[in-house]
Motif scaffolding. Structure first.
Motif, short mmCIF file in Angstrom:
data_model
loop_
_atom_site.label_atom_id
_atom_site.label_comp_id
_atom_site.label_asym_id
_atom_site.label_seq_id
_atom_site.Cartn_x
_atom_site.Cartn_y
_atom_site.Cartn_z
N GLY A 75 8.87 -13.24 10.26
CA GLY A 75 8.91 -14.10 11.45
C GLY A 75 9.99 -13.62 12.42
O GLY A 75 9.81 -13.63 13.65
N ILE A 76 11.12 -13.19 11.86
CA ILE A 76 12.22 -12.69 12.69
C ILE A 76 11.80 -11.39 13.38
O ILE A 76 12.03 -11.20 14.59
CB ILE A 76 13.48 -12.50 11.81
N LEU A 77 11.14 -10.53 12.63
CA LEU A 77 10.70 -9.25 13.21
C LEU A 77 9.69 -9.46 14.33
O LEU A 77 9.82 -8.88 15.42
CB LEU A 77 10.11 -8.35 12.12
N VAL A 78 8.70 -10.33 14.12
CA VAL A 78 7.69 -10.49 15.17
C VAL A 78 8.27 -11.21 16.40
O VAL A 78 7.88 -10.92 17.53
CB VAL A 78 6.38 -11.17 14.66
N ALA A 79 9.24 -12.09 16.18
CA ALA A 79 9.90 -12.74 17.33
C ALA A 79 10.66 -11.70 18.14
O ALA A 79 10.61 -11.70 19.38
CB ALA A 79 10.83 -13.85 16.85
N ALA A 80 11.35 -10.80 17.45
CA ALA A 80 12.09 -9.73 18.16
C ALA A 80 11.12 -8.87 18.96
O ALA A 80 11.38 -8.50 20.11
CB ALA A 80 12.87 -8.89 17.16
N MET A 81 9.96 -8.55 18.36
CA MET A 81 8.98 -7.71 19.05
C MET A 81 8.49 -8.39 20.33
O MET A 81 8.45 -7.78 21.40
CB MET A 81 7.78 -7.44 18.14
N VAL A 82 8.11 -9.67 20.19
CA VAL A 82 7.57 -10.38 21.35
C VAL A 82 8.61 -10.51 22.45
O VAL A 82 8.33 -10.35 23.64
CB VAL A 82 7.02 -11.77 20.92
N ALA A 83 9.87 -10.77 22.05
CA ALA A 83 10.91 -10.99 23.06
C ALA A 83 11.34 -9.70 23.75
O ALA A 83 11.62 -9.70 24.94
CB ALA A 83 12.11 -11.66 22.39
N LEU A 84 11.38 -8.60 22.99
CA LEU A 84 12.10 -7.43 23.49
C LEU A 84 11.25 -6.20 23.78
O LEU A 84 11.72 -5.25 24.38
CB LEU A 84 13.20 -7.05 22.48
N ALA A 225 1.23 -15.72 20.78
CA ALA A 225 1.85 -14.43 21.14
C ALA A 225 2.44 -13.75 19.90
O ALA A 225 2.34 -12.54 19.72
CB ALA A 225 2.93 -14.64 22.21
N LEU A 226 3.05 -14.54 19.02
CA LEU A 226 3.61 -13.98 17.78
C LEU A 226 2.48 -13.51 16.85
O LEU A 226 2.57 -12.47 16.21
CB LEU A 226 4.46 -15.02 17.04
N ARG A 227 1.40 -14.29 16.84
CA ARG A 227 0.26 -13.95 15.97
C ARG A 227 -0.32 -12.59 16.33
O ARG A 227 -0.76 -11.83 15.48
CB ARG A 227 -0.82 -15.04 16.10
N ARG A 228 -0.32 -12.27 17.63
CA ARG A 228 -0.92 -11.01 18.08
C ARG A 228 -0.19 -9.78 17.54
O ARG A 228 -0.77 -8.71 17.47
CB ARG A 228 -0.95 -10.97 19.61
N VAL A 229 1.12 -9.95 17.18
CA VAL A 229 1.83 -8.78 16.64
C VAL A 229 2.05 -8.89 15.12
O VAL A 229 2.81 -8.12 14.54
CB VAL A 229 3.18 -8.55 17.37
N THR A 230 1.40 -9.85 14.51
CA THR A 230 1.52 -10.04 13.05
C THR A 230 0.27 -9.47 12.37
O THR A 230 -0.85 -9.79 12.79
CB THR A 230 1.65 -11.55 12.71
N PRO A 231 0.43 -8.66 11.32
CA PRO A 231 -0.76 -8.15 10.64
C PRO A 231 -1.63 -9.30 10.13
O PRO A 231 -1.10 -10.34 9.70
CB PRO A 231 -0.17 -7.36 9.46
N PRO A 232 -2.96 -9.15 10.19
CA PRO A 232 -3.84 -10.27 9.86
C PRO A 232 -3.73 -10.74 8.41
O PRO A 232 -3.98 -11.90 8.12
CB PRO A 232 -5.24 -9.72 10.13
N TYR A 233 -3.32 -9.85 7.51
CA TYR A 233 -3.21 -10.25 6.09
C TYR A 233 -1.79 -10.06 5.59
O TYR A 233 -1.55 -9.49 4.54
CB TYR A 233 -4.20 -9.45 5.24
#
Ligand SMILES: Cc1ncc(COP(=O)(O)O)c(C=O)c1O
Length: 342
Positions: A75-84, A225-233
């Motif tokens: 969750g921390i990694l995908v939040a960083a991706m979306v933000a930055l 937006a976070l879901r879009r950068v999270t692997p589906p499984y």
């Protein structure tokens, strides 16, 4: 400067009070759910309906306001991706000392870490956080209650930061909120600020650290937006089966929380007796300052098979050790080992 996450050496045996894990393990209902998984289920890509439904009910949010993650770390990694990811010179504000993954993930996606130290007594440095916010700020990481200090952030302080940083993602990590302090989930602030998100883990109170399961909660738009950068499984079939079972065993959860409370009191009493300064904690650990001998005490405890975390390298934490408060019987072992030492 390297922000690479340094994995803590894991002792083969002994009492693990160094990573804030659940020292009781997980609920027997989880073991039962894992045993009942079939070969065909393990051969199939996981279905998350039951896990999402159970987690949404547990956190009292809609399924569209919730993203399940492979531990809160993801969750921390995908939040960083979306933000930055699209932000040249994007900055991330981290109130330190803090969980290392905020800096590691900020750095991994090309962001610049801006550290704001806690006050010397570990109270929250609201005015300095507000002063650090500027047009380059793309994410602000807060931990409530904080790791490693165990201190909670006043709600008013989070509100002021949310008001001052409307463009940035405000990530409030509630990894330890099961044990104390106040959650923002269900708070009017979650509706008021569309870029405010809350992270939760099921590693601690539910004992699922090895299974890897966490969640991020927020308004549906930011969650998608976070879901879009999270692997589906990203959660495996075991995690998907474990979550409904873990939430169903409320007796285990309540029992563990009461063990942690009793353990914290035992730790406070033992540290006072040993004349060691400590901070009262809203989490499942206690930070204590062993003036002039922190690293030595940690090594001696480890030699006697009791592993605690040396945080003396963290800003403001000279000579500080962090001790997990779990099952009372385990805490008593720590207390006995400490009594031999000091
Ligand atoms: C503040 C904080 N956030 C997140 C995590 C990671 O949680 P998970 O094990 O679910 O990845 C930890 C783990 O110790 C933590 O201390």
């Amino acid at each position: 400067m390297s922000y690479e996450y340094e994995r803590v050496a894991t002792p083969a045996g002994g009492l693990r009070l160094h990573l804030n894990e659940n020292t009781a393990g997980c609920s027997p209902a989880v073991i039962e759910a894992l045993r009942s998984l079939t070969a065909v289920q393990l051969a199939a890509y996981p279905d998350y309906d039951a896990a999402i439904d159970a987690t949404a009910r547990r956190l009292q949010v809609g399924a569209d306001a919730l993203l399940l993650t492979n531990g809160l770390d993801e969750g921390i990694l995908v939040a960083a991706m979306v933000a930055l990811r699209d932000a040249a010179d994007g900055e991330a504000i981290i109130v330190v000392p803090a969980f290392d993954m905020y800096a590691a993930c900020t750095d991994a996606v090309g962001g610049r870490v801006v550290e704001v130290p806690l006050e010397p007594d570990f109270s929250f440095p609201l005015e300095r956080v507000l002063a650090a916010i500027n047009e380059r700020t793309h994410i602000i990481w807060l931990t409530n209650p904080n790791n490693p200090t165990g201190q909670s952030i006043p709600r008013e302080a989070i509100l002021r930061i949310a008001e001052a940083s409307k463009r940035a993602l405000l990530f409030v990590d509630e990894a330890y909120v099961d044990f104390g302090g106040l959650t923002l989930i269900g708070d009017a602030m979650m509706q008021q600020f569309p870029r405010l998100i809350v992270g939760r883990t099921f590693a601690k109170a539910y004992g699922l650290a090895g299974i890897r399961a966490g969640a991020v909660v927020g308004q549906p738009e930011i969650i998608s937006a976070l879901r879009r950068v999270t692997p589906p499984y990203s959660l495996n079939a075991c995690a998907a089966a474990a979550l409904p079972a873990a939430f169903g065993d409320t007796a285990f959860y309540d029992w563990y929380l009461s063990q942690v409370q009793e353990s914290k009191q035992l730790l406070y009493d033992a540290l006072e007796k040993a004349r060691v300064f400590y901070w009262k904690s809203d989490a499942n650990f206690v930070l204590a300052r062993f003036e002039g001998r922190g690293t030595g005490v940690q090594a001696s405890l480890a030699a006697s098979g009791v592993h605690v975390r040396d945080r003396s390298g963290d800003p403001g934490c000279a000579d500080c050790l962090r001790i997990t408060a779990g099952v009372v019987e385990h805490t008593r072992k720590f207390v006995t080992a400490l009594e031999w030492l000091v």
